[in-house]
Design a protein around this motif. Structure first.
Motif, PDB file in Angstrom:
ATOM      1  N   THR A  59      -4.529   2.941  -0.215  1.00 28.00           N
ATOM      2  CA  THR A  59      -4.885   3.002   1.149  1.00 28.00           C
ATOM      3  C   THR A  59      -5.651   1.620   1.820  1.00 28.00           C
ATOM      4  O   THR A  59      -5.800   1.895   3.000  1.00 28.00           O
ATOM      5  N   HIS A  60      -5.900   0.849   1.142  1.00 24.76           N
ATOM      6  CA  HIS A  60      -6.935  -0.293   1.574  1.00 24.76           C
ATOM      7  C   HIS A  60      -8.574   0.057   1.827  1.00 24.76           C
ATOM      8  O   HIS A  60      -8.847   0.184   2.862  1.00 24.76           O
ATOM      9  N   VAL A  61      -9.232   0.275   0.716  1.00 28.79           N
ATOM     10  CA  VAL A  61     -10.531   0.614   0.627  1.00 28.79           C
ATOM     11  C   VAL A  61     -11.144  -0.311  -0.093  1.00 28.79           C
ATOM     12  O   VAL A  61     -10.608  -0.808  -1.125  1.00 28.79           O
ATOM     13  N   ASP A  62     -12.413  -0.620  -0.100  1.00 27.59           N
ATOM     14  CA  ASP A  62     -13.248  -1.211  -0.709  1.00 27.59           C
ATOM     15  C   ASP A  62     -13.485  -0.695  -2.090  1.00 27.59           C
ATOM     16  O   ASP A  62     -14.191   0.195  -2.088  1.00 27.59           O
ATOM     17  N   LEU A  63     -13.056  -1.076  -3.276  1.00 29.96           N
ATOM     18  CA  LEU A  63     -13.204  -0.606  -4.300  1.00 29.96           C
ATOM     19  C   LEU A  63     -14.646  -0.680  -5.120  1.00 29.96           C
ATOM     20  O   LEU A  63     -14.863   0.468  -5.752  1.00 29.96           O
ATOM     21  N   THR A  64     -15.309  -1.603  -4.405  1.00 33.30           N
ATOM     22  CA  THR A  64     -16.664  -1.474  -5.118  1.00 33.30           C
ATOM     23  C   THR A  64     -17.720  -0.785  -4.455  1.00 33.30           C
ATOM     24  O   THR A  64     -18.608  -0.100  -5.070  1.00 33.30           O
ATOM     25  N   ARG A  65     -17.383   0.095  -3.152  1.00 32.51           N
ATOM     26  CA  ARG A  65     -17.860   1.488  -2.897  1.00 32.51           C
ATOM     27  C   ARG A  65     -17.247   2.682  -3.083  1.00 32.51           C
ATOM     28  O   ARG A  65     -17.461   3.849  -2.652  1.00 32.51           O
ATOM     29  N   ALA A  66     -16.117   2.633  -3.801  1.00 31.91           N
ATOM     30  CA  ALA A  66     -15.454   4.156  -4.029  1.00 31.91           C
ATOM     31  C   ALA A  66     -16.144   4.515  -5.272  1.00 31.91           C
ATOM     32  O   ALA A  66     -16.588   4.081  -6.305  1.00 31.91           O
ATOM     33  N   ASP A  67     -16.012   6.104  -5.210  1.00 35.43           N
ATOM     34  CA  ASP A  67     -16.298   6.895  -6.507  1.00 35.43           C
ATOM     35  C   ASP A  67     -15.262   6.882  -7.346  1.00 35.43           C
ATOM     36  O   ASP A  67     -13.998   6.413  -7.158  1.00 35.43           O
ATOM     37  N   VAL A  90     -11.480   8.324  -6.383  1.00 34.68           N
ATOM     38  CA  VAL A  90     -10.871   7.066  -5.518  1.00 34.68           C
ATOM     39  C   VAL A  90     -10.379   5.858  -6.251  1.00 34.68           C
ATOM     40  O   VAL A  90      -9.364   5.481  -5.887  1.00 34.68           O
ATOM     41  N   LEU A  91     -11.486   5.690  -7.128  1.00 35.80           N
ATOM     42  CA  LEU A  91     -11.111   4.340  -7.754  1.00 35.80           C
ATOM     43  C   LEU A  91      -9.840   4.499  -8.700  1.00 35.80           C
ATOM     44  O   LEU A  91      -9.013   3.673  -8.771  1.00 35.80           O
ATOM     45  N   ARG A  92      -9.775   5.665  -9.269  1.00 33.63           N
ATOM     46  CA  ARG A  92      -8.729   5.799 -10.179  1.00 33.63           C
ATOM     47  C   ARG A  92      -7.125   6.198  -9.263  1.00 33.63           C
ATOM     48  O   ARG A  92      -6.112   5.642  -9.599  1.00 33.63           O
ATOM     49  N   ALA A  93      -7.319   6.723  -8.266  1.00 41.35           N
ATOM     50  CA  ALA A  93      -6.203   6.794  -7.274  1.00 41.35           C
ATOM     51  C   ALA A  93      -5.807   5.792  -6.837  1.00 41.35           C
ATOM     52  O   ALA A  93      -4.483   5.466  -6.578  1.00 41.35           O
ATOM     53  N   GLU A  94      -6.511   4.735  -6.376  1.00 44.57           N
ATOM     54  CA  GLU A  94      -6.192   3.579  -5.646  1.00 44.57           C
ATOM     55  C   GLU A  94      -5.740   2.608  -6.726  1.00 44.57           C
ATOM     56  O   GLU A  94      -4.901   1.777  -6.322  1.00 44.57           O
ATOM     57  N   VAL A  95      -6.241   2.498  -7.945  1.00 46.00           N
ATOM     58  CA  VAL A  95      -5.827   1.718  -8.854  1.00 46.00           C
ATOM     59  C   VAL A  95      -4.835   2.205  -9.716  1.00 46.00           C
ATOM     60  O   VAL A  95      -3.670   1.817  -9.672  1.00 46.00           O
ATOM     61  N   ALA A  96      -4.954   3.261 -10.619  1.00 44.88           N
ATOM     62  CA  ALA A  96      -3.722   3.615 -11.484  1.00 44.88           C
ATOM     63  C   ALA A  96      -2.775   4.671 -10.663  1.00 44.88           C
ATOM     64  O   ALA A  96      -1.720   4.481 -10.973  1.00 44.88           O
ATOM     65  N   GLY A  97      -3.154   5.373  -9.689  1.00 39.48           N
ATOM     66  CA  GLY A  97      -2.323   6.213  -8.833  1.00 39.48           C
ATOM     67  C   GLY A  97      -1.241   5.263  -8.014  1.00 39.48           C
ATOM     68  O   GLY A  97      -0.172   5.736  -7.977  1.00 39.48           O
ATOM     69  N   SER A  98      -1.766   4.041  -7.473  1.00 36.54           N
ATOM     70  CA  SER A  98      -0.899   3.459  -6.867  1.00 36.54           C
ATOM     71  C   SER A  98       0.200   2.507  -7.374  1.00 36.54           C
ATOM     72  O   SER A  98       1.328   2.571  -7.138  1.00 36.54           O
ATOM     73  N   TYR A 103      -7.105  -6.807  -4.902  1.00 37.82           N
ATOM     74  CA  TYR A 103      -8.249  -6.216  -4.554  1.00 37.82           C
ATOM     75  C   TYR A 103      -8.374  -6.203  -3.025  1.00 37.82           C
ATOM     76  O   TYR A 103      -8.340  -7.120  -2.439  1.00 37.82           O
ATOM     77  N   PRO A 104      -8.418  -5.112  -2.357  1.00 42.06           N
ATOM     78  CA  PRO A 104      -8.640  -4.922  -1.140  1.00 42.06           C
ATOM     79  C   PRO A 104      -9.819  -5.630  -0.530  1.00 42.06           C
ATOM     80  O   PRO A 104     -10.929  -5.570  -1.024  1.00 42.06           O
ATOM     81  N   TYR A 105      -9.688  -6.496   0.698  1.00 42.43           N
ATOM     82  CA  TYR A 105     -10.822  -7.319   1.073  1.00 42.43           C
ATOM     83  C   TYR A 105     -11.247  -8.439   0.146  1.00 42.43           C
ATOM     84  O   TYR A 105     -12.118  -9.127   0.528  1.00 42.43           O
ATOM     85  N   LEU A 151       0.913  -1.105  -0.060  1.00 43.03           N
ATOM     86  CA  LEU A 151      -0.087  -0.052  -0.032  1.00 43.03           C
ATOM     87  C   LEU A 151       0.911   1.111  -0.003  1.00 43.03           C
ATOM     88  O   LEU A 151       1.376   1.526   1.158  1.00 43.03           O
ATOM     89  N   PRO A 152       1.144   1.792  -1.103  1.00 41.81           N
ATOM     90  CA  PRO A 152       2.056   2.777  -1.172  1.00 41.81           C
ATOM     91  C   PRO A 152       1.531   4.084  -0.538  1.00 41.81           C
ATOM     92  O   PRO A 152       2.201   5.114  -0.460  1.00 41.81           O
ATOM     93  N   GLY A 153       0.295   4.368  -0.164  1.00 46.44           N
ATOM     94  CA  GLY A 153      -0.233   5.556   0.676  1.00 46.44           C
ATOM     95  C   GLY A 153      -0.127   5.111   2.036  1.00 46.44           C
ATOM     96  O   GLY A 153      -0.576   6.281   2.798  1.00 46.44           O
ATOM     97  N   ARG A 154       0.297   4.154   2.581  1.00 46.82           N
ATOM     98  CA  ARG A 154       0.629   3.964   3.916  1.00 46.82           C
ATOM     99  C   ARG A 154       2.014   3.474   4.299  1.00 46.82           C
ATOM    100  O   ARG A 154       2.251   2.531   5.292  1.00 46.82           O
ATOM    101  N   LEU A 155       3.039   3.940   3.668  1.00 42.14           N
ATOM    102  CA  LEU A 155       4.287   3.479   3.762  1.00 42.14           C
ATOM    103  C   LEU A 155       4.988   3.684   5.355  1.00 42.14           C
ATOM    104  O   LEU A 155       4.612   4.784   5.798  1.00 42.14           O
TER     105      LEU A 155
END
Length: 269
Positions: free
Chosen positions: A167-175, A178-186, A203-205, A126-130
């Motif tokens: 940051t370990h979020v449920d992608l099925t509930r992300a807007d 957030v989805l772009r940041a969590e997937v492409a951004g990471s 996929y987190p969880y 998780l590069p957002g929680r180093l």
């Protein structure tokens, strides 16, 4: 943590499950149709005195499980190596080993055992929680996560580094943002951190839907790991089997063989 589960899991490599190959995104060769690969899911390796989600195995148990693979003539490798071998028509005696979340104990406890048993692995971080901790687990216990230096060290030791989101979020509930940041951004941040292409996502969880799969594919990942993705099963939603402290040789044998009672043949996506 991918999910607090303990289920009989994915495919025995010898079983005739149709698994249509990837398109070769991210530099991996396209895999031919064949059985769904057997991929094991680990998390933390260390003290289990407080383990409400059953995400921890002791070093002694991990070593016993790696020894079981060795006795069976199997070898654990990274998911990228497993898929590449299958694309070449091989890999029948290989299984994928994955470690979710990027706990600091991967370097101190798991990596020496992987070396001892000549195994590779994929580490989803998780590069957002180093250098942070597993704050997404409300019951704890708090476990330290790898720093940037720790991730670089694992990569230098031959471990495949993949993304577990920012940051370990449920992608099925992300807007969408957030989805772009969590997937492409990471993926971008990990490529910068390691100096290498990042081919794998987790996929987190373990939660996944068609929208999340599409985002992962469009971000350029060659493959992604879930837990039990059902009809979404394919290169961007690989099923995995949870491996825990209770998985003795007998239980591992069941998890390796009995998946055919739970899964129907499906085509890749």
């Amino acid at each position: 943590m991918a999910a607090p589960v303990d289920s009989v899991g994915p495919a025995d490599p010898a079983d005739p499950v149709d698994f249509a190959g990837s398109s070769g995104a991210g530099g991996l060769p396209a895999a031919p149709p064949g059985p769904v690969p057997w991929v094991a899911m680990y998390h933390s390796v260390g003290d289990r005195s407080d383990d409400p989600y059953r995400i921890t195995v002791t070093p002694e148990r991990l070593e016993a499980q790696l020894a079981w693979l060795h006795r069976r003539g199997l070898r654990g490798v990274s998911v990228a190596a497993l898929l590449a071998a299958r694309a070449r028509g091989g890999g029948r005696r290989l299984v994928g080993l994955t470690f979710d979340d990027g706990y600091a104990d991967f370097v101190t406890e798991a990596l020496p055992l992987l070396r001892r048993w000549n195994c590779g692995a994929t580490l989803f971080v998780l590069p957002g929680r180093l250098g942070g901790e597993n704050a997404w687990d409300p019951l704890g216990p708090r476990k330290p996560l790898l720093t940037a230096a720790g991730i670089r060290y694992a990569a230098a030791e031959g471990v495949e580094i993949g993304s577990h989101g920012l940051t370990h979020v449920d992608l099925t509930r992300a807007d969408d943002a957030v989805l772009r940041a969590e997937v492409a951004g990471s993926r971008e941040r990990l490529a910068e951190l390691t100096g290498a292409r990042i081919d794998g996502f987790c996929y987190p969880y373990g939660t996944v839907d068609a929208r999340a799969v599409r985002a992962v594919r469009e971000a350029g990942y060659a493959y992604a790991c879930a837990i039990d993705p059902g009809p979404l099963t394919g290169p961007h939603a690989l099923p995995r089997v949870h491996i825990g402290q209770n998985d003795t040789a007998w239980r591992l044998g069941l998890k390796y063989r009995l998946h055919r009672l739970r899964r129907r043949p499906v085509g890749g996506r």
